[in-house]
Design an enzyme around this catalytic site. Sequence first.
Site, PDB file in Angstrom:
ATOM      1  N   LYS A  69     -98.347 -60.379  17.014  1.00 60.44           N
ATOM      2  CA  LYS A  69     -97.149 -60.844  17.729  1.00 60.44           C
ATOM      3  C   LYS A  69     -97.210 -60.508  19.211  1.00 60.44           C
ATOM      4  CE  LYS A  69     -95.467 -56.481  18.186  1.00 60.44           C
ATOM      5  NZ  LYS A  69     -95.330 -55.758  19.460  1.00 60.44           N
ATOM      6  N   GLY A  71    -100.518 -53.252  21.083  1.00 58.09           N
ATOM      7  CA  GLY A  71     -99.163 -53.748  21.351  1.00 58.09           C
ATOM      8  C   GLY A  71     -98.908 -55.088  20.700  1.00 58.09           C
ATOM      9  N   MET A  72     -99.766 -55.471  19.728  1.00 60.60           N
ATOM     10  CA  MET A  72     -99.599 -56.769  19.058  1.00 60.60           C
ATOM     11  C   MET A  72     -99.294 -56.619  17.571  1.00 60.60           C
ATOM     12  SD  MET A  72    -102.301 -59.354  20.784  1.00 60.60           S
ATOM     13  CE  MET A  72    -101.548 -60.708  19.856  1.00 60.60           C
ATOM     14  N   GLY A  73     -99.003 -55.402  17.133  1.00 62.02           N
ATOM     15  CA  GLY A  73     -98.574 -55.208  15.750  1.00 62.02           C
ATOM     16  C   GLY A  73     -99.643 -55.494  14.705  1.00 62.02           C
ATOM     17  N   GLY A  77    -101.511 -53.375  12.858  1.00 61.63           N
ATOM     18  CA  GLY A  77    -101.328 -52.560  11.653  1.00 61.63           C
ATOM     19  C   GLY A  77    -100.152 -53.075  10.831  1.00 61.63           C
ATOM     20  N   SER A  78     -99.113 -53.519  11.514  1.00 61.52           N
ATOM     21  CA  SER A  78     -97.936 -54.066  10.821  1.00 61.52           C
ATOM     22  C   SER A  78     -98.307 -55.359  10.093  1.00 61.52           C
ATOM     23  CB  SER A  78     -96.812 -54.353  11.826  1.00 61.52           C
ATOM     24  OG  SER A  78     -96.465 -53.172  12.504  1.00 61.52           O
ATOM     25  N   ALA A  79     -99.147 -56.177  10.719  1.00 61.09           N
ATOM     26  CA  ALA A  79     -99.607 -57.411  10.061  1.00 61.09           C
ATOM     27  C   ALA A  79    -100.403 -57.066   8.806  1.00 61.09           C
ATOM     28  CB  ALA A  79    -100.446 -58.242  11.036  1.00 61.09           C
ATOM     29  N   ASP A 128     -92.056 -53.093  12.916  1.00 64.16           N
ATOM     30  CA  ASP A 128     -92.599 -54.442  13.166  1.00 64.16           C
ATOM     31  C   ASP A 128     -93.061 -55.146  11.887  1.00 64.16           C
ATOM     32  OD1 ASP A 128     -92.226 -53.923  15.836  1.00 64.16           O
ATOM     33  OD2 ASP A 128     -94.352 -53.629  16.307  1.00 64.16           O
TER      34      ASP A 128
HETATM   35  P1  ATP Z   1     -97.311 -50.197  17.099  1.00 67.00           P
HETATM   36  O1  ATP Z   1     -97.004 -51.032  15.891  1.00 67.00           O
HETATM   37  O2  ATP Z   1     -97.254 -48.707  16.880  1.00 67.00           O
HETATM   38  O3  ATP Z   1     -96.666 -50.677  18.375  1.00 67.00           O
HETATM   39  P2  ATP Z   1     -99.762 -51.458  17.941  1.00 67.00           P
HETATM   40  O4  ATP Z   1     -99.315 -52.797  17.589  1.00 67.00           O
HETATM   41  O5  ATP Z   1     -99.949 -51.166  19.403  1.00 67.00           O
HETATM   42  O6  ATP Z   1     -98.844 -50.360  17.320  1.00 67.00           O
HETATM   43  P3  ATP Z   1    -101.665 -51.061  15.780  1.00 67.00           P
HETATM   44  O7  ATP Z   1    -102.990 -51.732  15.829  1.00 67.00           O
HETATM   45  O8  ATP Z   1    -100.699 -51.544  14.786  1.00 67.00           O
HETATM   46  O9  ATP Z   1    -101.104 -51.073  17.244  1.00 67.00           O
HETATM   47  O10 ATP Z   1    -102.020 -49.513  15.511  1.00 67.00           O
HETATM   48  C1  ATP Z   1    -101.290 -48.398  15.853  1.00 67.00           C
HETATM   49  C2  ATP Z   1    -101.939 -47.168  15.191  1.00 67.00           C
HETATM   50  O11 ATP Z   1    -101.716 -47.248  13.780  1.00 67.00           O
HETATM   51  C3  ATP Z   1    -103.450 -47.092  15.371  1.00 67.00           C
HETATM   52  O12 ATP Z   1    -103.740 -46.174  16.372  1.00 67.00           O
HETATM   53  C4  ATP Z   1    -104.003 -46.662  14.016  1.00 67.00           C
HETATM   54  O13 ATP Z   1    -104.514 -45.366  14.040  1.00 67.00           O
HETATM   55  C5  ATP Z   1    -102.821 -46.716  13.038  1.00 67.00           C
HETATM   56  N1  ATP Z   1    -103.075 -47.625  11.888  1.00 67.00           N
HETATM   57  C6  ATP Z   1    -102.721 -47.390  10.633  1.00 67.00           C
HETATM   58  N2  ATP Z   1    -103.073 -48.425   9.829  1.00 67.00           N
HETATM   59  C7  ATP Z   1    -103.658 -49.333  10.592  1.00 67.00           C
HETATM   60  C8  ATP Z   1    -104.222 -50.603  10.335  1.00 67.00           C
HETATM   61  N3  ATP Z   1    -104.277 -51.151   9.125  1.00 67.00           N
HETATM   62  N4  ATP Z   1    -104.715 -51.271  11.390  1.00 67.00           N
HETATM   63  C9  ATP Z   1    -104.647 -50.731  12.643  1.00 67.00           C
HETATM   64  N5  ATP Z   1    -104.155 -49.528  12.910  1.00 67.00           N
HETATM   65  C10 ATP Z   1    -103.644 -48.819  11.909  1.00 67.00           C
END
Ligand code: ATP
Length: 310
Positions: free
Chosen positions: A17, A107-109, A111-113, A145
Amino acid sequence: MSLGSSSESVHVRAPGKINVYLGVGGRHDDGYHALATVFQAVSLYEDVIARPSAGFSIVVKGLEDPSTVPLDDRNLAMRAAKLLAAAAGYDGGVALEVRKSVPVAGGMGGGSADAAAALVACDALWGTGFSQARLHDLAARLGADVPFALHGGTAVGTGRGDQLNPALARGRFDWVLVTSEQGLSTPTVYGRLDALREEEGALADDPPLSLDVPIPVLQALRSGDAESLAESLHNDLQAAAVHERPDLEETIVHGLRAGALHGIVSGSGPTVALLCADPEGAQQVQSALRETGLDPLHVHGPVPGARILG
Ligand code: ATP
């Protein structure tokens, strides 16, 4: 309980996102910041494949640096699978394969995806048959997210960003994304925002518990007009992200010189999202940025949330 578990694997795709608008209220004593955001799901996807297994395991593919994503119960996809199993009373397991395209800590979510995709994949694999509303509740427990990654499209998020309402968005918006190999930690960026506000004497004594998205942002999305949306793009976390990574400002300036309508840091960064007039405009910006040594991606939004392929 073994439910109606399938012997076939299930492949689910979920989008990353961009926050086209992100308003952040002051910090409360418990660390809570009220948010008002508009998410747009874009065509940069995470793929999660769930295969039948007696126990729980996970492999993550497509990472530049494997140490950035945990492979234990801290992994959001693993947590999603175990949460669903507990909620459904399922006593089997799953072998998860995550194929990442969304940058880690970008910052694109991403892990949430992965978490949203794992919920949908395990629900199908195990024959859990949970309603969308029930999956949404589990998603909200996994992270602010995650409900949006299930939902996709364009949506307004309030509260911590997890109270979602769909937003009407017409047409297609073309974005050029400039990702970074090195991620930014979300708590670090929020901490920097609090510190910058304190330095400016802009810390409210009694921060609001809820915020609203300004009407012009919603009108621009409804009109489908990229130029109007460009005027409304805003991110309260941008100054804090740029403080941590001053090069992000330069990337935005390069993008504007190359013909982008406007550019912002997405969420807590460091991904920079440049809004372009149309697909041709985005290709032009992409080529111009490549000449400066960057590796930009052309994506579009809105796209659907987590869904089963094939
Ligand atoms: P946030 O949702 O915290 O704003 P983001 O979108 O910037 O984060 P993400 O790639 O979602 O970044 O990862 C945030 C942190 O979550 C990573 O540093 C990682 O250690 C942890 N994490 C846990 N599970 C996952 C996953 N399946 N994929 C990526 N990162 C994960």
